[in-house]
Write a protein that holds these residues in place. Structure first.
Motif, PDB file in Angstrom:
ATOM      1  N   ALA A  36      39.514  36.697  40.055  1.00  0.00           N
ATOM      2  CA  ALA A  36      40.705  36.252  40.773  1.00  0.00           C
ATOM      3  C   ALA A  36      41.112  34.867  40.300  1.00  0.00           C
ATOM      4  CB  ALA A  36      40.435  36.235  42.270  1.00  0.00           C
ATOM      5  N   SER A  37      42.426  34.655  40.166  1.00  0.00           N
ATOM      6  CA  SER A  37      42.953  33.352  39.789  1.00  0.00           C
ATOM      7  C   SER A  37      44.325  33.188  40.437  1.00  0.00           C
ATOM      8  CB  SER A  37      43.060  33.227  38.262  1.00  0.00           C
ATOM      9  OG  SER A  37      43.955  34.203  37.744  1.00  0.00           O
ATOM     10  N   GLY A  38      44.848  31.988  40.356  1.00  0.00           N
ATOM     11  CA  GLY A  38      46.181  31.749  40.889  1.00  0.00           C
ATOM     12  C   GLY A  38      46.323  32.093  42.359  1.00  0.00           C
ATOM     13  N   ILE A  39      45.296  31.806  43.143  1.00  0.00           N
ATOM     14  CA  ILE A  39      45.324  32.166  44.567  1.00  0.00           C
ATOM     15  C   ILE A  39      46.258  31.216  45.320  1.00  0.00           C
ATOM     16  CG2 ILE A  39      43.924  32.465  46.642  1.00  0.00           C
ATOM     17  CD1 ILE A  39      41.505  32.919  44.786  1.00  0.00           C
ATOM     18  N   THR A  40      47.196  31.799  46.061  1.00  0.00           N
ATOM     19  CA  THR A  40      48.121  31.023  46.884  1.00  0.00           C
ATOM     20  C   THR A  40      48.015  31.488  48.335  1.00  0.00           C
ATOM     21  OG1 THR A  40      50.017  32.523  46.712  1.00  0.00           O
ATOM     22  CG2 THR A  40      49.682  30.962  44.904  1.00  0.00           C
ATOM     23  N   ASP A  41      48.939  31.020  49.159  1.00  0.00           N
ATOM     24  CA  ASP A  41      48.955  31.450  50.556  1.00  0.00           C
ATOM     25  C   ASP A  41      49.176  32.947  50.684  1.00  0.00           C
ATOM     26  OD1 ASP A  41      48.717  28.806  51.120  1.00  0.00           O
ATOM     27  OD2 ASP A  41      50.567  28.623  52.277  1.00  0.00           O
ATOM     28  N   THR A  42      49.951  33.516  49.742  1.00  0.00           N
ATOM     29  CA  THR A  42      50.384  34.907  49.904  1.00  0.00           C
ATOM     30  C   THR A  42      50.142  35.787  48.689  1.00  0.00           C
ATOM     31  OG1 THR A  42      52.623  34.319  49.152  1.00  0.00           O
ATOM     32  CG2 THR A  42      52.188  34.252  51.547  1.00  0.00           C
ATOM     33  N   SER A  43      49.452  35.287  47.644  1.00  0.00           N
ATOM     34  CA  SER A  43      49.278  36.107  46.447  1.00  0.00           C
ATOM     35  C   SER A  43      47.992  35.754  45.713  1.00  0.00           C
ATOM     36  CB  SER A  43      50.472  35.928  45.493  1.00  0.00           C
ATOM     37  OG  SER A  43      50.519  34.601  45.000  1.00  0.00           O
ATOM     38  N   VAL A  44      47.595  36.659  44.831  1.00  0.00           N
ATOM     39  CA  VAL A  44      46.436  36.429  43.971  1.00  0.00           C
ATOM     40  C   VAL A  44      46.614  37.230  42.691  1.00  0.00           C
ATOM     41  CG1 VAL A  44      45.147  38.310  45.086  1.00  0.00           C
ATOM     42  CG2 VAL A  44      43.910  36.564  43.793  1.00  0.00           C
TER      43      VAL A  44
END
Length: 608
Positions: free
Chosen positions: A151-159
């Motif tokens: 997993a990378s680029g984890i945000t509040d609403t996406s991964v």
């Protein structure tokens, strides 16, 4: 926990899911509109569980299906479900039931069986043709498992998810992306960005490959992801642990289900659930009753969510109900507990290769079908280097080594706990293992401060099974909560890593004439499920408390003498636990409480 009896589930005990799908094909004429693939989903040495998946890959409906295969001599089907299975020698035939023969384009159906022996199917035929659904060439195998996603680029609403490619003899067509065991996308590349998620929420992702014949391979390993933002909801019950055991077999004779935690109000009073029990066999963690765990179907009125299970959903049973409970009560954490009184005999072998044991446990806890359900693992070894149902001679270091291996395997983001003896006597069970050394690897100990005395000594003397302190005339010194906690502290276990145990049941004798403790008896008092044991919810009415001793209650009614905890004695015990700086309390087990959860409420109120 001393009393651990399982009701018959109607299904044999099965073990660790292996998840390997194998597509089989024969040189017979192709069945161009459907495929059949095989999975050995469980293997326990002398036998196994197998499942076939039939899928309509054509453009018109399939009205019926028949799957045929050969087993080597010595391997056979012993029972089956969702298909009529017959044999002629080593050749086996499975035909659809009246209700699952019709398959619309793109639809699939599974049927399963239990088998003996160790062989695998060969020469598969589907409706007289090959099982690969699109070629007359033999040997078209299902694809391999893709690599575990990262997993990378984890945000509040996406991964963003990425994985290494699967392999297949005819070529990989695409990948299914699974979130919490359910498909959320199908992609042709080895990456995918999942959007529309909820901030500050835990998710579990895995992937599965599909070949050009639409055969799916095994599911990859899973990765746990927590989106950013949001706030972690604090438990509504303060900073103390309030943990209850949920018994797998309770869904049978006791008719106690996860939804009872909601209707009783208990779900809002607890912080953690231990799901009991997984088995320990051949040095490995295994699922015990697979039917209760993940196959039992719930109707809408029985389920936590109010939605009925369907026959083809990937996860049912207790695990799915726990998933629904966690969605409704996000503060609750669930641990998978392995062992217990009945299943502790396998820990000695497990300790001989602690790393392999820990790896097997994580494979069960992180099974892609329910990886989002469990937040950790609990080990209930009764007892390391001492005697319980059987005697263990693995040595004083075995428990510490096992605990270290579990922490190394599960890492810092999982809870790793243990239920341990409360024998505070000199030279007793606490002295038999290195509980002080093991504590550094564990989040807490569930100290089983109950079952000290009972009608396993049929003549008495009568004594409370869960005394908080010693008292004049106690049958065995050191058999009380205060002495056990003091001994564990003296061995270097931090107070915050100790939970006080409460029994939601009583222990009793019959043939007793003396009301005060210390009387003689003739045997065990009658109990609903087991002589000498009865739930609190029954005893509070059938034999109300007549006195207290050592911080717990007792009752004398007719010729029966019982001891058990009440809301009042629990309040006293919780006050003592807070004064001792303990991390909280736990109890065995939910179904012994009243319909309105009065004992769980007493623990919650007492620890605030």
């Amino acid at each position: 926990m001393r009393f651990r009896h399982r009701a018959a589930a109607g299904f044999p005990t099965l073990l660790l899911p292996l998840a390997g799908l194998v597509g089989l094909a024969s040189p017979a004429q192709a069945a161009t509109s459907a495929t059949a693939s095989y999975a050995k989903t469980q293997d326990w040495g002398s036998g196994f569980e197998g499942k076939w998946t039939v899928k309509n890959t054509g453009t018109t409906a399939l009205s019926s299906w028949t799957v045929e295969w050969d087993f080597p001599s010595g391997t056979s089907v012993t029972s089956a479900w969702d298909a009529d299975v017959t044999s002629s020698g080593t050749h086996w035939t499975a035909k659809n039931k009246s209700w699952n023969g019709t398959l619309a384009p793109g639809a699939s159906v599974t049927f399963g069986f239990n088998g003996s022996g160790s062989g695998s199917p060969t020469n598969c035929k589907l409706n007289g043709g090959s099982c690969d659904g699109g070629t007359t060439e033999p040997g078209d195998s299902a694809p391999s498992a893709p690599g575990t996603p990262t997993a990378s680029g984890i945000t509040d609403t996406s991964v963003k998810l990425s994985w290494s490619a699967a392999t297949d003899d005819k070529g990989v067509k695409n990948y299914d992306v699974l979130r919490d065991g359910a498909k959320v996308a199908t992609v042709t590349t080895t990456s995918y960005t999942d959007t529309g998620l909820t901030k500050g929420t835990d998710y579990s992702y895995s992937v599965q490959a599909r070949d050009t014949a639409d055969q799916t391979g095994p599911v990859s390993g899973s990765v746990r992801v927590r989106t950013t933002g949001g706030t972690t909801e604090p438990p509504p019950t303060g900073d103390k642990v309030k943990l209850g055991y949920f018994t797998e077999w309770g869904v049978y004779g006791r008719n106690y289900h996860v939804k009872n935690l909601v209707t009783s109000g208990t779900a809002s009073k607890i912080t953690h659930i231990n799901y009991a029990f997984g088995n320990v066999k051949n040095g490995q963690c295994t699922v015990d009753d697979t039917y209760a765990a993940y196959d039992k179907a719930y109707t809408a009125d029985q389920s936590v969510s109010g939605t009925a299970d369907t026959w083809d959903q990937p996860l049912r049973g207790n695990f799915n109900q726990l998933r629904q409970l966690k969605a409704k009560y996000p503060h609750i954490k669930v641990l998978y507990s392995f062992g217990g009184w009945t299943y502790s005999g396998g820990f000695g072998q497990a300790a001989q290769n602690a790393a392999a044991f820990a790896k097997s446990c994580k494979a069960v806890v992180e099974d892609p079908r329910w990886a989002d359900v469990f937040d950790g693992i609990d080990i209930d070894w009764e007892y390391p280097n001492a005697c319980g149902l059987t005697c263990d001679t693995s040595g004083p270091a075995a428990f510490r080594n096992l605990s270290q291996a579990l922490r190394n395997e599960f890492g810092p983001n999982y809870l790793v706990t243990a239920a341990i003896t409360a024998d505070g006597s000199s030279g007793g069970k606490i002295d038999a293992a290195d509980y002080g050394g093991a504590a550094q690897y564990l989040d807490w100990y569930n100290v089983m401060t109950y079952d000290y005395f009972g009608a396993f000594d049929k003549d008495g003397p009568t004594a409370p099974h869960s005394p908080l302190t010693s008292y004049p005339g106690i049958p065995q010194e050191g058999f009380n909560s205060a002495d056990a906690i003091a001994k564990l502290k003296a061995k270097g276990v931090p107070a915050k890593k100790l939970l006080l145990g409460i029994g939601f049941y009583g222990r009793g004798w019959t043939g007793v004439t003396q009301s005060a403790p210390g009387g003689s008896a003739t045997g065990a008092a009658p109990g609903t499920y087991e002589a000498g044991i009865e739930d609190y919810k029954v005893l509070k009415n059938s034999c109300p408390a007549t006195g207290t001793i050592a911080g717990t209650a007792y009752a004398h009614c007719g010729g029966n003498w019982w001891s058990y905890d009440t809301p009042a004695t629990i309040a006293g015990k919780m006050s003592w636990a807070k004064n001792q700086g303990l991390g909280g309390a736990f109890f065995w087990e939910f179904s012994g409480d009243t319909a309105n959860g009065e004992l769980a409420n007493a623990i919650d109120s007492g620890l605030k």
